[in-house]
Design a protein around this motif. Structure first.
Motif, PDB file in Angstrom:
ATOM      1  N   ALA A  87      -8.343  -3.523  -0.098  1.00  0.00           N
ATOM      2  CA  ALA A  87      -7.542  -3.339   1.109  1.00  0.00           C
ATOM      3  C   ALA A  87      -8.398  -3.454   2.366  1.00  0.00           C
ATOM      4  O   ALA A  87      -7.954  -3.984   3.389  1.00  0.00           O
ATOM      5  N   THR A 109      -3.952  -0.498  -5.941  1.00  0.00           N
ATOM      6  CA  THR A 109      -4.725  -1.237  -4.946  1.00  0.00           C
ATOM      7  C   THR A 109      -6.001  -0.473  -4.634  1.00  0.00           C
ATOM      8  O   THR A 109      -5.957   0.713  -4.308  1.00  0.00           O
ATOM      9  N   LEU A 128       0.810  -1.211   0.000  1.00  0.00           N
ATOM     10  CA  LEU A 128       0.000   0.000   0.000  1.00  0.00           C
ATOM     11  C   LEU A 128       0.849   1.270   0.000  1.00  0.00           C
ATOM     12  O   LEU A 128       0.315   2.364  -0.172  1.00  0.00           O
ATOM     13  N   VAL A 132      -3.261  -4.527   6.753  1.00  0.00           N
ATOM     14  CA  VAL A 132      -2.758  -3.855   5.558  1.00  0.00           C
ATOM     15  C   VAL A 132      -1.410  -3.239   5.900  1.00  0.00           C
ATOM     16  O   VAL A 132      -1.220  -2.694   6.982  1.00  0.00           O
TER      17      VAL A 132
END
Length: 575
Positions: A529, A524, A518, A535
Motif C-alpha cells: 500500500a 493487503t 483497503l 490508497v
C-alpha cells in the motif's frame, strides 16, 4: 564279473550321485551338477538357505501389508452397514474385479443415508438438545462407542451439521449487524469535532474567512492550475485528503482544491480550513445550497434519492427487524442492512455527474391534460475548467499527482483504473456482472457481463471532452429506468449507473495511481500500500473508525496532527 556285494555298493554310490540344482541368491544363474557325496550335498543346502532368508523377508513385508488392508476394508464395511462378511471374504469381493482385469466399483453411499439426510429437521427439534456432538472429534468418538449403523450414523451427522449451520448463520448475521452499526454511525469523536468547529465559526471571525481570498478567486477558473475536486461531509476525512495532497505535491502553489459539502457541514468545514490553511495551495469550500440549480425544477438525482428513501422505509423497525428474520440468507440480510446506510441517500455520491456545464433537456408529462412539457435545466459545477481530478474522502495521496495532467486521454472523458485485472483476485476481479443485474432483459440486451469494470475514488475527468457527449443525459435516463423497475437494475450506489453512463468513454490508467480495497481487504500488506500513489479505503473499515485494519490505518493517521487543539479535545488519536 563282479561279485554281488560289489554290484550293490556301486548301485548305492550312484544313488548318492543324484543331479544337484544350484540357484544363485540373485536368481541370475541356475546350475545343474552331479552330486559328489554328502559334503557337496551340505554345500548346496547352505547355498539354498541364503536364498530362503531373502525370500522370507519380502514375504513378511507383503503379508504385513495384506493384513493391514484386510483390517481397513473390513472396518469400512462395518461402518457402511454392508452385509456381514469375514475379512477375507470382504477382501475377496473388493479385489476380485481387479484380479480379473475388470473395473473396481466405487463404494456407493447406502440408500439409508440419503433417506435420513433428505428428511427435514427444524430448529425446534434441536432446541435444548445436549446429546448432539459439538465437534468432529466428539462425533467420531460417539460413533465408535455406539457402533452405529448407517441410519444412526446419518442422523447424528445431520443433527451436528444442522446445529453448526444455525450457529454459523447467527454469527454471520451478528457480524453484518455490528459492521453496519459501526460503519453507519457517526463516531462521537467526529460528532464532537463538527460541533466544536461550528461553535468556533460562530464566535471566532478567523474561522469565517472567505475561502479563497478575494485576490485568489481568479485561480478557481484558471486552467493553468491543477484542479482537484473533493465532495465530503466529513471534516476529519477531508482534512487528511487535503493535507496529504499538498504535502506530497512538488508544486503545491499550483494546486487548487475545490471542496463541496452539504449545508450542515459547511460551517465546520469552512472553520477548519480557515484555521488550518494549506498555503501556498488554494482551497475553496462551497456548499450544495450555493448551486441554485438544485432548487430549480425536478433534478433526477434527487428523485432517485427520494425513491431510495421510500425503499428503505419498507424495512420498518430498521436493522433489528431485518436480522430477526430467520429465513433470510445472510447475504440478503447484509444487502438489506447496506440499504439502510445513510451514504446511499447523500447527494455527495451523485455530485460528480454534474462536474461540467450541462444543459439538460427534461421531458415530463402533465397527467391532467396529457400534454408534454419540455423544460431546460442547466446543471453546472465547473463550467470553465477543462480537466479536474475527482477524489473521494476515504483516499490518501502519497505522491505528486501533477503527472495525471500529462496522461493522453485519447479523446476519452474518464481516466480510471480497471478493477478486473491484478494480483489481488478478491479486489481486482470486478466486471459489469458484479454490479448490474443481468437477469433483467434491459441490462442483458445492452451490456456485456464480462466487460471489465473500473473504479471511482480517484478519476481524471476531461471536462472539455465531456461537454461533447451525452454522458449526463444517459446517466439521468438510466436513473429513470431504474426508478421504473423499482430499483432492480443494479446494486445500490453510484458506480453502477456510472459504468453505464461512461460506457465507451473510459481511458484506462496505470494501477499505480489508485490502489483499492483497503477498507475490506485485510490481506493487503503495508509495504504494498505504501508504494501506491493513492490508497483508497473503500469498504466498511474506514480509517477513522475503530473497525479499521490496524496495520493499514497508519497510512491515513500520519496526516493527523495530534497536537491540534480540536483533535485533542475530541480525543481523536492516531492509533
Amino acid at each position: 564279473t563282479k561279485p554281488r556285494s560289489e554290484k550293490n555298493r556301486d548301485i548305492n554310490r550312484n544313488r548318492n550321485r543324484k543331479m544337484q540344482l544350484h540357484i544363485s541368491p540373485s536368481l541370475r544363474h541356475v546350475t545343474v551338477v552331479k552330486g559328489k557325496g554328502l559334503r557337496e550335498f551340505i554345500k548346496v543346502k547352505v547355498g539354498s538357505r541364503r536364498f530362503s532368508y531373502q525370500m522370507m523377508f519380502y514375504s513378511l513385508l507383503f503379508f504385513t501389508f495384506l493384513l493391514r488392508l484386510v483390517f481397513v476394508l473390513s472396518t469400512v464395511d462395518t461402518i457402511d452397514g454392508a452385509s456381514p462378511c469375514s475379512s477375507l471374504a470382504c477382501l475377496g469381493k473388493r479385489l476380485k474385479p481387479k484380479l480379473l482385469g475388470g473395473r473396481i466399483e466405487t463404494g456407493n453411499v447406502p440408500e439409508a443415508i440419503y433417506q435420513v439426510l433428505e428428511q427435514p429437521l427444524s430448529e425446534e427439534e434441536l432446541k435444548g438438545r445436549s446429546d448432539i456432538p459439538q465437534t468432529l472429534e466428539d462425533f467420531m468418538s460417539e460413533v465408535k462407542r455406539s457402533k452405529s449403523d448407517a441410519r444412526e450414523f446419518a442422523q447424528k451427522l445431520k443433527e451436528m451439521v444442522t446445529l453448526m449451520e444455525q450457529r454459523t448463520r447467527t454469527a454471520k448475521i451478528q457480524e453484518y449487524l455490528y459492521r453496519h452499526v459501526a460503519s453507519s454511525s457517526i463516531p462521537k469523536q467526529l460528532h464532537c469535532l463538527a460541533l466544536k468547529l461550528a461553535n468556533e465559526h460562530s464566535i471566532n471571525a478567523a474561522a469565517r474567512l472567505q475561502l479563497p481570498e478575494a485576490e485568489l478567486v481568479p485561480t478557481l477558473v484558471d486552467n493553468n492550475y491543477f484542479h482537484f475536486v473533493l465532495a465530503s461531509d466529513n471534516v476529519l476525512a477531508a482534512s487528511v485528503v487535503a493535507k496529504s495532497l499538498v504535502q506530497n505535491s512538488l508544486r503545491p502553489h499550483k494546486i487548487v482544491l475545490h471542496i463541496i459539502t452539504d449545508r450542515k457541514t459547511y460551517f465546520p468545514m469552512q472553520a477548519w480550513f480557515s484555521l488550518h490553511p494549506l498555503s501556498p495551495a488554494i482551497i475553496e469550500v462551497k456548499a450544495l445550497h450555493h448551486f441554485d440549480w438544485l432548487s430549480k425544477g425536478k433534478v433526477p438525482v434527487l428523485e432517485a434519492m427520494e425513491k431510495d428513501q421510500r425503499v428503505r422505509s419498507q424495512f420498518r423497525g430498521g436493522s433489528s427487524v431485518i436480522v430477526a428474520n430467520n429465513n433470510e440468507n445472510p447475504v440478503v440480510v447484509a444487502a438489506k442492512l447496506q440499504a439502510l446506510s445513510p451514504k446511499y441517500n447523500s447527494m455527495m455520491n451523485h455530485i460528480r455527474i454534474h462536474l461540467p456545464e450541462v444543459n439538460l433537456i427534461r421531458v415530463t408529462e402533465k397527467n391532467a391534460l396529457n400534454i408534454r412539457l419540455t423544460t431546460s435545466l442547466s446543471l453546472q459545477l465547473f463550467p470553465s475548467l477543462n480537466k479536474v481530478v475527482f477524489l473521494d474522502d476515504d483516499v490518501v495521496i502519497q505522491t505528486d499527482l501533477s503527472p495525471l495532467w500529462d496522461i493522453d486521454m485519447d479523446g476519452k472523458v474518464n481516466g480510471a483504473v480497471e478493477t478486473c485485472r491484478g494480483e489481488d483476485k478478491f479486489v481486482m476481479s470486478k466486471k459489469f456482472k458484479s454490479y448490474l443485474n443481468f437477469s433483467n432483459p434491459i441490462i442483458a440486451t445492452n451490456f456485456d457481463p464480462e466487460e471489465c469494470a473500473w473504479a471511482y475514488g480517484m478519476n481524471v475527468f476531461d471536462l472539455a471532452a465531456w461537454r461533447k457527449t451525452n454522458i449526463t443525459s444517459t446517466y439521468y435516463h438510466w436513473l429513470d429506468e431504474n426508478l421504473k423497475s423499482d430499483l432492480s437494475l443494479w446494486q445500490l450506489g453510484t458506480l453502477p449507473p456510472g459504468l453505464i453512463a461512461f460506457h465507451g468513454h473510459v481511458q484506462t490508467i496505470d494501477p499505480f495511481w489508485h490502489m483499492l480495497g483497503l477498507g475490506y481487504q485485510e490481506k493487503t500488506s503495508f509495504s504494498e500500500a505504501e508504494s501506491a500513489a493513492v490508497v483508497h479505503f473503500n469498504g466498511r473499515a474506514k480509517p477513522w473508525l475503530d473497525i479499521a485494519f490496524p496495520h493499514l490505518r497508519p497510512l491515513w493517521a500520519k496526516y493527523l496532527d495530534s497536537s491540534d487543539r480540536f483533535i485533542k479535545s475530541c480525543h481523536i488519536r492516531a492509533a
